[in-house]
Design an enzyme around this catalytic site. Structure first.
Site, PDB file in Angstrom:
ATOM      1  N   ALA A  40       0.772  -1.244   0.000  1.00 45.05           N
ATOM      2  CA  ALA A  40       0.000   0.000   0.000  1.00 45.05           C
ATOM      3  C   ALA A  40       0.806   1.298   0.000  1.00 45.05           C
ATOM      4  CB  ALA A  40      -0.941   0.008   1.197  1.00 45.05           C
ATOM      5  N   GLY A  53       0.438   5.081  -0.307  1.00 40.57           N
ATOM      6  CA  GLY A  53      -0.981   5.255  -0.043  1.00 40.57           C
ATOM      7  C   GLY A  53      -1.790   6.000  -1.096  1.00 40.57           C
ATOM      8  N   SER A  54      -1.193   6.289  -2.248  1.00 44.98           N
ATOM      9  CA  SER A  54      -1.938   7.011  -3.294  1.00 44.98           C
ATOM     10  C   SER A  54      -3.182   6.230  -3.703  1.00 44.98           C
ATOM     11  CB  SER A  54      -1.065   7.223  -4.530  1.00 44.98           C
ATOM     12  OG  SER A  54       0.138   7.841  -4.173  1.00 44.98           O
ATOM     13  N   CYS A  93       4.491  -0.832 -12.409  1.00 43.78           N
ATOM     14  CA  CYS A  93       4.880   0.347 -13.190  1.00 43.78           C
ATOM     15  C   CYS A  93       6.166   0.008 -13.960  1.00 43.78           C
ATOM     16  CB  CYS A  93       5.047   1.568 -12.300  1.00 43.78           C
ATOM     17  SG  CYS A  93       6.194   1.336 -10.935  1.00 43.78           S
TER      18      CYS A  93
END
Lengths: 159, 305
Positions: free
Chosen positions: B115, B118-119, B233
């Site tokens: 997490a 936290g975005s 990503c």
């Protein structure tokens, strides 16, 4: 060992104690709707810290922290900046509206001297800019002690 | 201009993209600044109005009304950022919650497996309007503080933070799971060119050795009828299609669902890599190449049980 001293054992706080002390204080001093926190659970951390979080907890693994600390009942009762920034629009008394210039000073964390004060008596107050809740302060006479946590203090260019 | 990009990197990925020159030149430019309106604290109209008053030009994304980009470098110096009414977040980072919005609105028990900072946790909480419970877990103890800070700043109340290796997580059954896996982060090069200087293929192998057990464990934590999003990503097929293929091979009840985001260009999965042909279902996963939407690079898989 817990992650930091912000959160102790994640035990549900004694409901009676919360009702009689923290919630009663928040309701009576700030005029919050008594049902405001009904959808959430209240938990007691270390050093009297009161957390508002989800109703459903887990037993494992160990909880590092949950929700947001809304007040601290350690001696007196102190509401947090986070509480005011989330629910400040529901506050109907003991708030102070400040000007744009004052708001810029306030978010930097500086103490202030205020002029004519309405809607507020000595003690913890919500600081508002227009309708926007900015945070918490402690009022004594015309002097406002800034309660903005150091980590949040900032110089704003656009306000 | 693209001389800082390792030759081996170009060799790997230029063969996979439609326009290699554009791909490489885009990697050499910084991504536009972007932010998300935090619906726990503000409305889109409020933010539009305030930024208009400031004279800060912002552009709303057609595919997700909460997402905006701006050329202005001072978004972080606004009152709205200070109060958590907006959250500065990469465009591609917003995609995983977007493709599970419908399920999140109904979900009672949600896991964000990796997490911090936290975005996506706070975005999911905003979609859930603080209802239900999110377990925001992260193995990296040092990143928990940032996670906690962002949860507080955004007014996120429905979250419990845990600090456990997901592979040893107790056997709960979650309605929705996000596994935004640790990865070689090749797709973040536009914001951090240093990634190029430390890039090597060994890192890719190292990451996918972690990702494979993680995806199996996360899937085991998913309730029947639930949805899980696996994302990274990075560009490396080993960390993307290869990991999802591993899931399909080891969990026959895992099903993939096709992903579409109206107004945002997604690209096809890589079906074969280094002589290994992936399960034909892999075509339902999606890639984001930086030059298509002027973003970072990303990979998405939507898994059901």
């Amino acid at each position: 060992m817990s992650y930091d001293d912000d959160y102790g054992n994640p035990e549900p706080a004694d409901p009676k104690k919360i009702q009689s002390e923290v919630l009663a204080y928040l309701y009576s001093r700030f005029g919050f709707d008594q049902k405001l926190f009904d959808n959430f659970g209240l938990y007691l951390g270390s050093k009297g810290k009161i957390y508002l979080g989800p109703k459903q907890l887990i037993k494992e693994p160990k909880i590092v922290t949950l929700g947001i600390m809304i007040a601290r009942a350690d001696g007196g009762i102190k509401p947090t900046t986070n509480l005011f920034q989330i629910f400040g629009k529901q506050i109907t008394k003991n708030y102070i509206k400040i000007s744009k210039e004052q708001a810029i000073v306030y978010v930097k964390g500086e103490d202030m001297n205020l002029g004519d004060i309405q809607n507020a008596s000595d003690g913890y107050v919500l600081i508002k800019y227009g309708d926007i809740p900015l945070g918490c302060g402690f009022l004594k006479g015309h002097a406002l002690k800034n309660m903005m946590p150091k980590a949040k203090r900032i110089g704003l260019k656009y306000i | 201009m693209d001389s800082i990009i390792p030759e081996k990197f170009k060799e790997r990925y230029c063969q996979l993209v439609d326009d290699p020159d554009k791909f490489l030149s885009t990697l050499m430019q910084y991504t536009p600044r972007s932010f998300r309106v935090n619906r726990l604290k503000a409305t889109v109209d409020e933010i539009k109005e305030r930024f208009d008053e400031y004279g800060i030009a912002i552009k709303q994304m057609s595919w997700y009304g909460d997402a905006f980009v701006s050329e202005n470098p001072e978004i972080g110096a606004t009152l709205e950022h200070f109060l958590g009414m907006i959250y500065i977040q990469e465009i591609v980072s917003m995609l995983p919650p977007v493709i599970m919005q419908k399920e999140l609105k109904q979900a009672k028990f949600v896991l964000d497996g990796c997490a911090a900072p936290g975005s996506k946790t706070t975005q999911m909480a905003a979609i859930m309007q603080n209802n239900g419970t999110i377990i925001a877990n992260d193995l990296a103890y040092g990143r928990i503080r940032a996670l906690k800070f962002n949860i507080e700043k955004t007014g996120t109340l429905n979250t419990i933070i845990t600090n456990r290796d997901l592979r040893t997580f107790p056997n709960y059954q979650f309605d929705a799971i996000l596994l935004d896996a640790p990865c070689s982060a090749e797709g973040t090069m536009r914001k951090n060119m240093e990634v190029f200087s430390t890039w090597n293929e060994r890192e890719i192998q190292k990451q996918c050795r972690v990702q494979k057990p993680l995806i199996l464990k996360a899937f085991d934590l998913l309730a029947p009828g639930g949805v899980m999003v696996y994302s990274t990503c990075t560009f490396a097929p080993e960390e993307n299609e290869g990991v999802v293929d591993w899931l399909l091979k080891n969990r026959p009840n895992a099903k993939l669902e096709k992903i579409a985001i109206d107004g945002f260009k997604l690209s096809s999965a890589i079906e074969e890599w280094n002589g290994e042909k992936f399960d034909s279902e892999i075509t339902k996963t999606a890639r984001v190449w930086p030059h298509h939407n002027d973003t970072g690079g990303f990979f998405l898989a939507r898994v059901t049980k």
